[in-house]
Design a protein around this motif. Structure first.
Motif, mmCIF file in Angstrom:
data_model
loop_
_atom_site.group_PDB
_atom_site.id
_atom_site.type_symbol
_atom_site.label_atom_id
_atom_site.label_comp_id
_atom_site.label_asym_id
_atom_site.label_seq_id
_atom_site.Cartn_x
_atom_site.Cartn_y
_atom_site.Cartn_z
ATOM 1 N N VAL A 138 8.012 17.363 1.719
ATOM 2 C CA VAL A 138 8.493 18.479 2.646
ATOM 3 C C VAL A 138 7.196 19.341 2.959
ATOM 4 C CG1 VAL A 138 9.978 20.381 2.703
ATOM 5 C CG2 VAL A 138 10.886 18.236 1.935
ATOM 6 N N GLY A 139 6.849 19.514 4.314
ATOM 7 C CA GLY A 139 5.779 20.417 4.741
ATOM 8 C C GLY A 139 6.358 21.625 5.347
ATOM 9 N N PHE A 140 5.994 22.796 4.561
ATOM 10 C CA PHE A 140 6.132 24.247 5.201
ATOM 11 C C PHE A 140 5.193 24.677 6.188
ATOM 12 C CE2 PHE A 140 7.844 23.541 0.996
ATOM 13 C CZ PHE A 140 9.103 24.177 1.144
ATOM 14 N N GLU A 141 5.733 25.174 7.273
ATOM 15 C CA GLU A 141 4.911 25.186 8.565
ATOM 16 C C GLU A 141 4.572 26.666 8.950
ATOM 17 O OE1 GLU A 141 6.173 24.448 13.086
ATOM 18 O OE2 GLU A 141 7.017 23.148 11.510
ATOM 19 N N PRO A 142 3.440 27.326 8.483
ATOM 20 C CA PRO A 142 2.938 28.401 8.926
ATOM 21 C C PRO A 142 3.205 28.839 10.124
ATOM 22 C CG PRO A 142 1.367 27.309 7.625
ATOM 23 C CD PRO A 142 2.261 26.334 7.860
ATOM 24 N N GLU A 143 3.776 30.024 10.469
ATOM 25 C CA GLU A 143 3.859 30.304 11.867
ATOM 26 C C GLU A 143 3.964 32.012 12.011
ATOM 27 O OE1 GLU A 143 7.806 30.608 14.739
ATOM 28 O OE2 GLU A 143 7.592 28.562 13.610
ATOM 29 N N PRO A 144 3.389 32.540 13.100
ATOM 30 C CA PRO A 144 3.062 33.781 13.074
ATOM 31 C C PRO A 144 4.609 34.933 12.823
ATOM 32 C CG PRO A 144 2.008 32.726 14.930
ATOM 33 C CD PRO A 144 2.849 31.635 14.016
ATOM 34 N N GLY A 145 4.270 35.833 12.128
ATOM 35 C CA GLY A 145 5.461 36.714 11.789
ATOM 36 C C GLY A 145 6.404 36.339 10.536
ATOM 37 N N CYS A 146 6.020 35.206 10.120
ATOM 38 C CA CYS A 146 6.837 34.826 8.878
ATOM 39 C C CYS A 146 6.288 34.934 7.476
ATOM 40 C CB CYS A 146 7.152 33.155 8.974
ATOM 41 S SG CYS A 146 8.128 32.794 10.408
ATOM 42 N N ILE A 147 7.011 34.742 6.368
ATOM 43 C CA ILE A 147 6.441 34.991 5.029
ATOM 44 C C ILE A 147 5.039 34.066 4.788
ATOM 45 C CG2 ILE A 147 6.868 34.754 2.511
ATOM 46 C CD1 ILE A 147 7.811 37.101 3.829
ATOM 47 N N VAL A 148 5.008 32.884 5.246
ATOM 48 C CA VAL A 148 3.972 32.043 5.437
ATOM 49 C C VAL A 148 3.549 31.949 6.694
ATOM 50 C CG1 VAL A 148 3.036 29.632 4.843
ATOM 51 C CG2 VAL A 148 4.845 30.691 3.482
ATOM 52 N N GLU A 149 2.560 33.035 7.064
ATOM 53 C CA GLU A 149 2.003 33.012 8.532
ATOM 54 C C GLU A 149 0.809 32.210 8.653
ATOM 55 O OE1 GLU A 149 1.063 36.453 11.556
ATOM 56 O OE2 GLU A 149 1.873 36.978 9.817
ATOM 57 N N THR A 150 -0.061 32.079 7.655
ATOM 58 C CA THR A 150 -1.133 31.617 7.856
ATOM 59 C C THR A 150 -1.459 30.608 6.586
ATOM 60 O OG1 THR A 150 -2.320 33.261 6.241
ATOM 61 C CG2 THR A 150 -2.372 33.692 8.443
ATOM 62 N N THR A 151 -2.573 29.829 6.725
ATOM 63 C CA THR A 151 -2.783 28.726 5.504
ATOM 64 C C THR A 151 -3.148 29.395 4.214
ATOM 65 O OG1 THR A 151 -4.948 28.177 6.412
ATOM 66 C CG2 THR A 151 -3.286 26.761 7.234
ATOM 67 N N PRO A 152 -3.946 30.377 4.240
ATOM 68 C CA PRO A 152 -4.192 31.148 2.951
ATOM 69 C C PRO A 152 -2.835 31.577 2.293
ATOM 70 C CG PRO A 152 -5.760 31.985 4.698
ATOM 71 C CD PRO A 152 -4.874 31.130 5.309
ATOM 72 N N GLN A 153 -1.765 32.169 3.049
ATOM 73 C CA GLN A 153 -0.643 32.766 2.550
ATOM 74 C C GLN A 153 0.061 31.291 1.868
ATOM 75 O OE1 GLN A 153 1.179 34.616 6.021
ATOM 76 N NE2 GLN A 153 0.361 36.730 5.286
ATOM 77 N N ALA A 154 -0.042 30.217 2.609
ATOM 78 C CA ALA A 154 0.484 29.087 2.191
ATOM 79 C C ALA A 154 -0.001 28.462 0.689
ATOM 80 C CB ALA A 154 0.450 27.771 3.044
ATOM 81 N N VAL A 155 -1.376 28.741 0.690
ATOM 82 C CA VAL A 155 -1.812 28.226 -0.637
ATOM 83 C C VAL A 155 -1.465 29.406 -1.932
ATOM 84 C CG1 VAL A 155 -4.003 28.376 -1.864
ATOM 85 C CG2 VAL A 155 -3.905 27.523 0.616
ATOM 86 N N GLU A 156 -1.296 30.455 -1.428
ATOM 87 C CA GLU A 156 -0.762 31.609 -2.473
ATOM 88 C C GLU A 156 0.596 31.427 -2.700
ATOM 89 O OE1 GLU A 156 0.068 36.516 -2.649
ATOM 90 O OE2 GLU A 156 -1.174 35.550 -1.224
ATOM 91 N N LEU A 157 1.604 31.236 -1.662
ATOM 92 C CA LEU A 157 2.886 31.049 -1.973
ATOM 93 C C LEU A 157 3.387 29.736 -2.572
ATOM 94 C CD1 LEU A 157 4.214 33.385 0.884
ATOM 95 C CD2 LEU A 157 4.256 33.937 -1.425
ATOM 96 N N LEU A 158 2.611 28.675 -2.337
ATOM 97 C CA LEU A 158 3.073 27.348 -2.590
ATOM 98 C C LEU A 158 2.293 27.165 -4.078
ATOM 99 C CD1 LEU A 158 3.356 25.172 0.752
ATOM 100 C CD2 LEU A 158 5.195 26.476 -0.909
ATOM 101 N N ALA A 159 1.503 27.910 -4.578
ATOM 102 C CA ALA A 159 0.701 27.553 -5.882
ATOM 103 C C ALA A 159 1.543 27.109 -6.717
ATOM 104 C CB ALA A 159 -0.058 28.767 -6.103
ATOM 105 N N GLY A 160 1.208 25.993 -7.512
ATOM 106 C CA GLY A 160 2.050 25.784 -8.573
ATOM 107 C C GLY A 160 3.387 24.667 -8.164
ATOM 108 N N THR A 161 3.390 24.412 -6.998
ATOM 109 C CA THR A 161 4.506 23.605 -6.455
ATOM 110 C C THR A 161 4.020 21.997 -6.657
ATOM 111 O OG1 THR A 161 3.944 23.753 -4.235
ATOM 112 C CG2 THR A 161 5.579 25.174 -5.003
ATOM 113 N N ASP A 162 4.925 21.233 -6.566
ATOM 114 C CA ASP A 162 4.470 19.619 -6.849
ATOM 115 C C ASP A 162 3.794 19.224 -5.599
ATOM 116 O OD1 ASP A 162 4.268 17.064 -7.803
ATOM 117 O OD2 ASP A 162 6.284 16.810 -7.789
ATOM 118 N N PRO A 163 2.284 18.856 -5.835
ATOM 119 C CA PRO A 163 1.744 18.233 -4.679
ATOM 120 C C PRO A 163 2.414 17.003 -4.131
ATOM 121 C CG PRO A 163 0.165 18.425 -6.180
ATOM 122 C CD PRO A 163 1.575 19.193 -6.750
ATOM 123 N N ALA A 164 2.836 16.136 -5.040
ATOM 124 C CA ALA A 164 3.306 14.854 -4.486
ATOM 125 C C ALA A 164 4.511 14.896 -3.701
ATOM 126 C CB ALA A 164 3.822 14.087 -5.986
#
Length: 377
Positions: A180-206
């Motif tokens: 499952v891929g979370f899709e960064p989008e302007p205006g959202c909690i995950v807006e940028t790829t750095p935010q994706a790195v921060e908010l998905l830290a510790g999740t299972d990369p598999a």
């Protein structure tokens, strides 16, 4: 469509069917026999890839009826179509008269989003071609930013944990891995790829990663090099382009103002959550603007407007070159999923032939990938 990368890995190229207003199973079969079959004929592809969109109702119906799911798989095979990726972002009503912020509901704090995504994962294991063991699902970037609270963040974390457990169990039972891929989008909690790195830290990369939408990243003025090297698994790349207006030429964007979809608009010094807000003076006019309006990849808008296609080409180059991230074990599963996602044909100015437009976009993408050394197989 399948392409062979110089590294020996297979890349799957599809177009996203969220462009079609089908909310039930009858509508899905109609779109397969109609537009999808025509796109395949126009492209001359031996097998045409689809990034299938299933509404929540259609997904529930398919999961509850193995015979109906088998009928869908057989119909795909009969028409020379294949599915390795699903678009799980819109939950339902994606072609309603007004969608706007409703596209983000339910969000990842709500149990309906978890149930819907697990339904899609189960369905995808049955739709995958016999020689493919990995599938992908793109989903929303957790939630729209308004109303984000610690309680909501905790609910999201719990649902992501339940999602991971469900995907692991599915892999053990079926031998097929769904990511499952979370899709960064302007205006959202995950807006940028750095935010994706921060908010998905510790999740299972598999099982969890990101879906990079080139239109979204360009609207956010995110550097392609940063997006390509973010260090999270890139589950899918959405091949898409935004519309751009030069300084002093922003009024031309009024042709793309419409009531169905949200068109977040950005410049280097500010943002507006929708195009009408920007045109009403919400952004400085002495800087270029980029608007979240997915534009056909092969056609330029009337001057002075342009598109962010150069950004897309750079991102493709960084992800698909032999020395790029494609070879990195963390960011690359064995198969790569690319999805052309221009869902805005129905709201573009002027008449359009959707099948011809999609076929032209796929041909544009095939040529760019061929120039990067990928060969159709």
């Amino acid at each position: 469509m399948r392409l062979l990368h110089p590294s020996g890995s297979v890349v799957h190229l599809a177009y996203c069917t969220n462009v079609h207003p089908a909310e039930d199973l009858a509508g899905i079969h109609e779109q397969l026999s109609g537009v999808a079959a025509r796109v395949r004929a126009l492209t001359g592809a031996p097998v045409l890839g689809l990034g299938l969109w299933l509404s929540s109702g259609a997904a529930r119906a398919l999961r509850a009826d193995p015979a109906e799911l088998a009928r869908l798989r057989a119909r795909l095979d009969e028409l020379g179509l294949e599915v390795v990726t699903l678009n799980g972002f819109p939950y339902q009503g994606f072609h309603d008269q007004v969608v706007k912020l409703r596209v983000y509901r339910p969000d990842w704090a709500e149990p309906q989003r978890l149930a819907y995504t697990l339904d899609l994962a189960e369905i995808l294991t049955a739709l995958l071609p016999d020689d493919v063991t990995e599938g992908s699902i793109s989903t929303l970037p957790l939630a729209w930013r308004a109303g984000w609270t610690p309680d909501k963040a905790a609910a999201v974390a719990a649902n992501l944990d339940a999602l991971t457990q469900g995907l692991r169990a599915l892999a053990e039972r079926t031998g097929k891995t769904i990511r499952v891929g979370f899709e960064p989008e302007p205006g959202c909690i995950v807006e940028t790829t750095p935010q994706a790195v921060e908010l998905l830290a510790g999740t299972d990369p598999a099982h969890l990663g990101v879906c990079l939408d080139a239109c979204h990243l360009a609207v956010g003025f995110e550097e392609a090099a940063d997006a390509a090297g973010l260090g999270l698994p890139i589950v899918k790349l959405q091949v898409s382009s935004a519309v751009e207006a030069p300084p002093g030429g922003q009024r031309a964007l009024a042709a793309y103002e419409e009531e169905r979809y949200l068109h977040q608009t950005r410049c280097a010094a500010g943002y507006a959550d929708d195009l009408p807000e920007a045109l009403a003076g919400g952004l400085p006019a002495d800087l270029p603007w980029r608007t979240h309006f997915h534009m056909p990849l092969h056609a330029a808008p009337p001057p002075p407007l342009t598109t962010t296609t150069p950004y897309l080409e750079e991102l493709l180059g960084r992800l698909m070159t032999p020395d790029g991230d494609l070879a990195a074990p963390l960011t690359a599963p064995l198969t790569r999923h690319l999805e052309v996602e221009t869902y805005t044909w129905s709201v573009l100015p002027g008449p359009v032939d959707v099948a011809e437009g999609i076929a032209a976009e796929l041909d544009w993408t095939r040529r760019r990938l061929a120039a990067l050394g990928l060969k159709e197989i």
